[in-house]
Design an enzyme around this catalytic site. Structure first.
Site, PDB file in Angstrom:
ATOM      1  N   GLY A  10      58.994  71.568  90.057  1.00 23.98           N
ATOM      2  CA  GLY A  10      58.722  72.954  90.489  1.00 23.98           C
ATOM      3  C   GLY A  10      59.330  73.237  91.848  1.00 23.98           C
ATOM      4  O   GLY A  10      58.795  73.991  92.642  1.00 23.98           O
ATOM      5  N   ILE A  13      64.937  74.969  91.930  1.00 23.73           N
ATOM      6  CA  ILE A  13      65.358  75.513  90.629  1.00 23.73           C
ATOM      7  C   ILE A  13      64.125  75.832  89.782  1.00 23.73           C
ATOM      8  O   ILE A  13      64.054  76.881  89.143  1.00 23.73           O
ATOM      9  CB  ILE A  13      66.295  74.537  89.874  1.00 23.73           C
ATOM     10  CG1 ILE A  13      67.548  74.256  90.699  1.00 23.73           C
ATOM     11  CG2 ILE A  13      66.681  75.111  88.511  1.00 23.73           C
ATOM     12  CD1 ILE A  13      68.520  73.276  90.066  1.00 23.73           C
ATOM     13  N   ASN A  97      67.092  58.861  90.527  1.00 24.78           N
ATOM     14  CA  ASN A  97      66.784  59.795  89.447  1.00 24.78           C
ATOM     15  C   ASN A  97      66.604  59.128  88.084  1.00 24.78           C
ATOM     16  O   ASN A  97      65.901  59.660  87.229  1.00 24.78           O
ATOM     17  CB  ASN A  97      67.822  60.918  89.415  1.00 24.78           C
ATOM     18  CG  ASN A  97      67.586  61.911  90.553  1.00 24.78           C
ATOM     19  OD1 ASN A  97      66.548  61.870  91.199  1.00 24.78           O
ATOM     20  ND2 ASN A  97      68.527  62.786  90.815  1.00 24.78           N
ATOM     21  N   HIS A 177      79.977  67.057  84.556  1.00 28.21           N
ATOM     22  CA  HIS A 177      79.627  67.935  85.678  1.00 28.21           C
ATOM     23  C   HIS A 177      80.045  67.246  86.977  1.00 28.21           C
ATOM     24  O   HIS A 177      79.229  66.764  87.742  1.00 28.21           O
ATOM     25  CB  HIS A 177      78.121  68.192  85.654  1.00 28.21           C
ATOM     26  CG  HIS A 177      77.666  69.172  86.680  1.00 28.21           C
ATOM     27  ND1 HIS A 177      78.190  70.440  86.789  1.00 28.21           N
ATOM     28  CD2 HIS A 177      76.725  69.083  87.654  1.00 28.21           C
ATOM     29  CE1 HIS A 177      77.589  71.074  87.774  1.00 28.21           C
ATOM     30  NE2 HIS A 177      76.705  70.271  88.330  1.00 28.21           N
TER      31      HIS A 177
END
Ligand code: A3D
Length: 310
Positions: A10, A13, A97, A177
């Site tokens: 939250g 983004i 991550n 990406h």
């Protein structure tokens, strides 16, 4: 009954995702974040509920740190992770991550096993791979949001350069990406006119480079954190196409099994997004030069994925 959208993360983004999903009345929204940050997310959720009378939407918006509360979600959008900061490459984020995405994937698998999952966390192509591996979900159910944003940037820069409406710029960006993503000038049009006929080779080169470096351009301006408005809109476009069966054709990181000569890797390709999820990958006949560029981006993604050791 309203649809349910779970936003895992939250932060920057995540909060824009919540606002857009509410404004578009895509469904009820649950924001999940870590216990240390959940009160901030509860505040954001309440603020958005209080915006509803002027925003003209009906939605329940709540926040939690308990995966039980995402039970039965129709769509899950994952932004949980650490954002890239100035001087940090996407690959630097990898180890931090991977751990976060593994935890998220286990939670989603347990409580929302039917959800269409859109991954946003960087390094994107590796994180969507990890999420898919850990959940074991079918490939139509898991997608990475990157090409949708990269293509939006490509279109925006062309419109800015040529002084035309962005609505009339159509094109696509393939690949991972990262700085070797593959914008396709040959297949880009402005109101039906080929880009290659109205922009000089120098202009096109500049536009390609700016698109490839677009994330970094914003990171440098912010100093801390990365882009959030355009990534959020891009993920919402994908979610909306799924929830409303709009059948948009959007470049997304999808699991290729032979398409574009790629096997077992998530990479940006044009996808049909329908109520079935990622229903189909469209293949484009690339020129030799485009193929060489595509192979380069595939090599980069392969390297990052192999570093995940999963
Ligand atoms: P940020 O504002 O830091 O939000 C991330 C949120 O994730 C924070 O609120 C954290 O508390 C939360 N979080 C961390 N660990 C967990 C966990 N284990 N479970 C649940 N929540 C957790 O970042 P942001 O919103 O700016 O960016 C989010 C991600 O998107 C980052 O990885 C960015 O690099 C990435 N990003 C991707 C793109 C693409 O185009 C793919 C573009 C921009 C940003």
């Amino acid at each position: 009954m309203r649809k349910k959208i779970a936003l895992i993360g939250g932060g920057q983004i995540g909060q824009i995702l919540a606002m857009l999903a509410a404004q578009k009345e895509l469904g009820d929204i649950v924001i999940l974040d870590v216990p240390d940050y959940v009160n901030v997310c509860k505040g954001k959720a309440l603020d958005l509920m209080e915006m509803a009378p002027h925003g003209n939407y009906d939605a329940s918006i709540t926040a939690t740190s308990d995966y039980k509360d995402i039970a039965g979600a129709d769509v899950v959008i994952v932004t949980a992770g650490k954002p890239r900061e100035a001087g940090m490459t996407r690959e630097d984020l990898l180890n931090v991550n991977i751990k976060i995405i593994t935890e998220v994937a286990n939670g989603v698998k347990q409580y929302a096993p039917k959800a269409f999952c859109i991954i946003v966390t960087n390094p994107l192509d590796a994180m969507v791979y990890v999420f898919h591996k850990v959940t074991g979900f079918p490939k139509h159910q898991v997608i990475g949001m990157a090409g949708t944003l990269d293509t939006a940037r490509w279109r925006a820069f062309i419109a800015m350069e040529l002084g035309v409406s962005v609505a009339d710029v159509a094109g696509t960006v393939l690949g991972g990406h990262g700085p070797d993503m593959v914008p396709l000038p040959r297949l880009t049009t402005v109101g039906g006119v080929p880009l290659t006929e109205i922009a000089s080779p120098e202009q096109i080169d500049r536009l390609v480079t700016r698109t490839r470096e677009a994330g970094t351009e914003i990171v440098k301006l912010f100093g801390k954190g990365s882009a959030f408005f355009s990534p959020a809109w891009s993920a919402i476009v994908i979610a909306e196409s799924y929830l409303k069966d709009k059948r948009r054709v959007l470049p997304c990181a999808a699991l290729c099994e032979g398409e574009y000569g790629v096997n077992g890797l998530f990479i940006g390709v044009p996808c049909l997004i329908s109520a079935k999820g990622m229903e189909k990958i469209f293949e484009i006949k690339l020129t030799e030069e485009e193929k060489a560029q595509f192979q380069k981006t595939v090599a980069s993604v392969t390297k990052t994925v192999s570093e995940c050791k999963i």
